[in-house]
Scaffold this active site. Structure first.
Site, PDB file in Angstrom:
ATOM      1  N   CYS A  74     -24.831 -33.285 -19.823  1.00  9.11           N
ATOM      2  CA  CYS A  74     -23.960 -34.177 -20.588  1.00  9.11           C
ATOM      3  C   CYS A  74     -22.706 -34.408 -19.754  1.00  9.11           C
ATOM      4  O   CYS A  74     -22.741 -34.314 -18.530  1.00  9.11           O
ATOM      5  CB  CYS A  74     -23.640 -33.593 -21.961  1.00  9.11           C
ATOM      6  SG  CYS A  74     -22.824 -31.985 -21.914  1.00  9.11           S
ATOM      7  N   HIS A 100     -36.161  -0.983 -18.318  1.00 12.80           N
ATOM      8  CA  HIS A 100     -36.998  -2.146 -18.628  1.00 12.80           C
ATOM      9  C   HIS A 100     -38.456  -1.759 -18.402  1.00 12.80           C
ATOM     10  O   HIS A 100     -38.890  -1.545 -17.266  1.00 12.80           O
ATOM     11  CB  HIS A 100     -36.614  -3.326 -17.733  1.00 12.80           C
ATOM     12  CG  HIS A 100     -37.151  -4.648 -18.196  1.00 12.80           C
ATOM     13  ND1 HIS A 100     -38.470  -5.008 -18.037  1.00 12.80           N
ATOM     14  CD2 HIS A 100     -36.553  -5.692 -18.830  1.00 12.80           C
ATOM     15  CE1 HIS A 100     -38.655  -6.215 -18.538  1.00 12.80           C
ATOM     16  NE2 HIS A 100     -37.504  -6.655 -19.024  1.00 12.80           N
TER      17      HIS A 100
END
Length: 640
Positions: free
Chosen positions: A25, A563
């Site tokens: 934008c 993780h």
């Protein structure tokens, strides 16, 4: 410079293969990614030339400022064409997005490309109104008629602009979409509507003997064409699957247009038109009967709404108001005062700050906000310093209540100081007086409130580090977030392996975020047993809903992320069980979770990654036992 920014962004979002869609934008680079956990938002925010980065729902927003178009061009040069090419855009169908989030992201994507032409046409409309109001130009003059065509055509034929933009969002045929818009603005439809409005009788159009085609005014409409193109994105691919390939070039468009245009004229168009009318009436009623409260709430929350991208969801309401009422009393008047509040606060920071760099940055951001581009001031100055942002919320709320309470009307879609021309109303000078007064009031209030509330000035050296402009040589970790000096531990700290298995070089991990240690110094263990334990005494800071990741923090300030597996977030917790909760204190060796290694290995890489996420806070980190068998009794990290 823009090419360097683009390269860094692509690296930090997990590479071009992790990007599914990208657009921009006025100030933001926007994208969707396959895997959010590969995106290092913090490091992206620290790229020189980037104001900040954030996720809004599933959408990654990287606020850059006026150079965003150039950065976007460099990004797309690297990524090449994007999109899943199945007739549906990732923007409209991002998995995991809620209905509201999906609608807002879709509207954002549709309106963003057409805003420049709308703004340009709106400015010309405002100037023409000003000139006729002051008697400088007569409406009967030929030059006025030509300029009015220039100013009004973008609004009158808005469905064409929206059709083209929506076709890109829904990943469907652009020319078919424009043809659908043409059916809505065809003289038979608009001519019959105008004749009926003038009191004339018009023969109805009836299909199959009982289905009437309503004659409605679709010029300047928004919702009907978006619904039509949305239907097109489903119908065309479906017909392609049915029609033989040798006949597809002729018969697919024919059948598609018949189905979509008939459905749009008979069902979707009228439905969208009525929805627009109801919304316009409801919003108008709210602002007429509870204007002060509505203006206060919208004004005080507008910056927060902009931060989430939700303001795009209001655009259809604004354009419907223009089409049905001829003006907008909702978004534009409130945006007028809230935008300039960001400018007032930024100028107050420039006035008070002792930091030369901050003065220059705040001044340039304040000027930008004065012209309607608020992101540099909001993200780069006011939110960073906190209290100036609070001043903006207060000033916007007060000024919003006042301008809405006085019934301020906007006649064109504009922002910034030049938008004051959009408030010129023939025969009513008070409308523009209210606009100018509200504009000035919001600026002054934000300026004074910022001075009263004060703020903690950023030392010049620290700001230079954040902006990447320090003259001194940077260390090899200059791209890290180095707001604080490295922590000096009183003694060496040892971090053990969280699991039993084979320690492998992190470079061998088939994941760029992990292999390049983008999130911090990392260690990989391919587990041979399913028990995952605490590698050190710590507090549990985070447990993923998908159970595949756990965050820890030691009393010395070491932050760890355990993780479990690569891409195992896709399992959504299947084959994992967690044994701890956030805020819980755990000792070294405490079981954190269990994982069914064999079953996980059939689907994904089960390798466990231990990451020191605040690596930059420590002077020296050593790894041990690489390419060896390890257990929770072995130290994998030594931290000094």
């Amino acid at each position: 410079m823009e090419k360097d920014i683009a390269n860094q962004i692509i690296d930090l979002v997990g590479g071009k293969d992790n990007i599914t869609d990208v657009w921009h934008c006025a100030t933001r680079l926007r994208m969707f990614v396959h895997k959010k956990d590969q995106v290092n938002v913090e490091k992206i925010s620290n790229i020189k030339g980037v104001v900040t980065a954030q996720f809004s729902g599933e959408q990654l927003q990287i606020i850059i400022g006026n150079k965003v178009a150039k950065v976007y061009a460099e990004v797309t040069e690297i990524t090449g064409p994007l999109g899943n090419n199945n007739g549906q855009s990732d923007r409209a169908n991002k998995s995991g997005s809620g209905v509201i989030s999906t609608i807002m992201e879709t509207i954002s994507g549709i309106f963003t490309p057409i805003l420049p032409v709308i703004a340009g046409a709106g400015l010309l409309k405002g100037l023409l109104t000003l000139c006729t109001g002051l008697g400088w130009l007569a409406e009967e003059a030929d030059i006025y008629k030509v300029l009015f065509i220039v100013a009004d055509c973008a609004f009158y034929f808005l469905p064409f602009l929206l059709a083209s933009s929506a076709a890109k969002i829904f990943k469907t045929n652009n020319f078919l979409a424009i043809t659908v818009a043409g059916s809505m603005l065809y003289p038979t439809i608009l001519g019959s509507y105008n004749a009926i409005s003038a009191g004339q009788e018009v023969d109805p159009i009836t299909l199959f003997g009982f289905v009437n085609v309503p004659f409605l005014n679709y010029s300047s409409s928004v919702i009907p064409i978006i619904l039509g193109v949305w239907l097109l994105s489903y119908v065309e691919p479906a017909i392609k699957k049915i029609v033989p390939r040798s006949l597809s070039i002729m018969f697919t468009p024919m059948f598609t247009l018949i189905i979509v245009i008939v459905a749009t004229l008979v069902v979707l168009g009228p439905l969208g038109n009525y929805i627009g009318e109801v919304l316009a009436i409801a919003i108008s009623w709210l602002f007429n009967h509870a204007g002060i409260i509505a203006g206060l709430l919208l004004g005080a929350t507008m910056p927060l709404i902009i931060m989430t991208g939700m303001h795009y969801a209001l655009f259809p309401l604004v354009f419907n108001n223009f089409a049905l009422l001829g003006h907008d009393k909702m978004l534009n008047p409130v945006a007028l005062v809230t935008n300039v509040a960001q400018s007032g606060a930024a100028f107050a920071v420039a006035f008070r700050s002792k930091n030369k760099e901050m003065k220059e940055l705040a001044t340039s951001s304040g000027v930008s906000a004065l012209l309607g581009i608020t992101e540099p001031a909001m993200y780069g100055i006011n939110i960073k310093l906190k209290r100036p942002f609070y001043a903006c919320l207060i000033a916007g709320g007060i000024s919003g209540a006042i301008v809405v309470g006085f019934g301020l009307k906007s006649f064109a879609f504009l922002t910034g100081i030049i938008s004051l021309t959009a408030y010129v109303e023939p025969g009513n000078i008070w409308n523009v007086v209210i606009a100018i007064s509200g504009f000035a009031l919001s600026f002054v209030l934000a300026f004074i409130l910022t001075l009263i509330l004060g703020f903690e000035d950023i030392p010049e050296e620290k700001l230079e580090e954040e902006m990447g402009t320090a003259d001194k040589q940077k260390s090899s970790k200059s791209d890290e977030n180095i707001d604080n000096a490295p922590v000096k531990l009183t003694e060496k700290k040892e971090i053990a392996s969280p699991a039993t298995g084979k320690a492998i070089p992190i470079e061998e991990i088939n994941d760029k975020v992990f292999s390049k240690e983008i999130m911090g110094t990392s260690y990989a263990v391919t587990p041979t047993a399913g028990e995952v334990v605490a590698p050190v005494d710590a507090e549990v800071m985070y447990v993923a809903d998908s159970k595949h990741a756990i965050g820890l923090r030691t009393k010395e300030g070491i932050e760890l992320l355990i993780h479990m597996g690569i891409d195992t977030v896709e399992l959504k917790g299947k084959y994992f069980e967690t044994a701890v909760k956030a805020t819980e204190q755990v000792s070294k060796g405490t079981v954190l979770a269990t994982m069914e290694v064999k079953k996980i290995a059939e689907l994904y890489d089960p390798t466990i990654i231990t990451i020191i996420t605040n690596t930059q806070d420590f002077q020296n980190i050593k790894k041990q036992y690489i390419n060896q068998e390890v257990t929770p009794a072995n130290t994998i990290f030594e931290i000094e």
